[in-house]
Design a protein around this motif. Sequence first.
Motif, short mmCIF file in Angstrom:
data_model
loop_
_atom_site.label_atom_id
_atom_site.label_comp_id
_atom_site.label_asym_id
_atom_site.label_seq_id
_atom_site.Cartn_x
_atom_site.Cartn_y
_atom_site.Cartn_z
N ALA A 164 -7.50 7.15 24.19
CA ALA A 164 -6.35 6.59 24.90
C ALA A 164 -5.19 7.59 24.99
O ALA A 164 -4.44 7.61 25.96
CB ALA A 164 -5.88 5.30 24.24
N LEU A 165 -5.07 8.43 23.96
CA LEU A 165 -3.95 9.38 23.90
C LEU A 165 -4.34 10.80 24.32
O LEU A 165 -3.49 11.69 24.34
CB LEU A 165 -3.35 9.40 22.49
CG LEU A 165 -2.73 8.08 22.02
CD1 LEU A 165 -2.26 8.20 20.58
CD2 LEU A 165 -1.59 7.67 22.93
N ALA A 212 4.37 8.39 21.63
CA ALA A 212 5.67 8.55 22.28
C ALA A 212 5.60 9.57 23.42
O ALA A 212 6.22 9.38 24.47
CB ALA A 212 6.72 8.97 21.26
N ALA A 213 4.82 10.64 23.22
CA ALA A 213 4.68 11.67 24.25
C ALA A 213 4.03 11.10 25.51
O ALA A 213 4.30 11.57 26.62
CB ALA A 213 3.86 12.84 23.72
N LYS A 214 3.18 10.08 25.36
CA LYS A 214 2.54 9.41 26.50
C LYS A 214 3.42 8.28 27.03
O LYS A 214 3.03 7.59 27.96
CB LYS A 214 1.18 8.84 26.09
CG LYS A 214 0.11 9.86 25.90
CD LYS A 214 -0.55 10.17 27.22
CE LYS A 214 -1.84 10.94 27.01
NZ LYS A 214 -2.50 11.22 28.26
N LEU A 253 -0.27 0.65 23.61
CA LEU A 253 -1.40 1.33 22.99
C LEU A 253 -2.38 0.31 22.42
O LEU A 253 -3.59 0.43 22.59
CB LEU A 253 -0.94 2.30 21.90
CG LEU A 253 -2.06 3.01 21.13
CD1 LEU A 253 -2.96 3.82 22.08
CD2 LEU A 253 -1.47 3.91 20.05
N ALA A 254 -1.85 -0.70 21.78
CA ALA A 254 -2.69 -1.76 21.22
C ALA A 254 -3.56 -2.39 22.30
O ALA A 254 -4.76 -2.61 22.10
CB ALA A 254 -1.83 -2.81 20.54
N GLY A 255 -2.97 -2.66 23.45
CA GLY A 255 -3.73 -3.24 24.56
C GLY A 255 -4.83 -2.33 25.05
O GLY A 255 -5.93 -2.78 25.40
N LEU A 256 -4.56 -1.04 25.08
CA LEU A 256 -5.56 -0.07 25.54
C LEU A 256 -6.77 0.00 24.61
O LEU A 256 -7.88 0.26 25.06
CB LEU A 256 -4.93 1.33 25.66
CG LEU A 256 -3.94 1.54 26.80
CD1 LEU A 256 -3.30 2.93 26.68
CD2 LEU A 256 -4.64 1.40 28.14
#
Length: 65
Positions: free
Chosen positions: A52-53, A11-13, A20-23
Amino acid sequence: MKNLKLKSARAAKDLSQQELAGLVGVSRQTVSAIEKGDYNPTIRLCIAICKALGKTLDDLFWEES
C-alpha cells in the motif's frame, strides 16, 4: 519500539491512519497500535502495508541494531 518509519511513509503518501487501514483491511486502531509499537503485525499484514505504501519489508519493519 515505535515504528516511526511506518508513520513517516504513511505521511509521505498523505494517508491518514484510517485511509491506510482501509487499504489493508484492518481498523484504524490497529494501524495506530503498530505505529506506537503496541502491536506486532502478522507477516501478511506487514506485506499488505508495504504494498500500500510502495515500500519493502526492510524499509518499514527492519530494525537496525
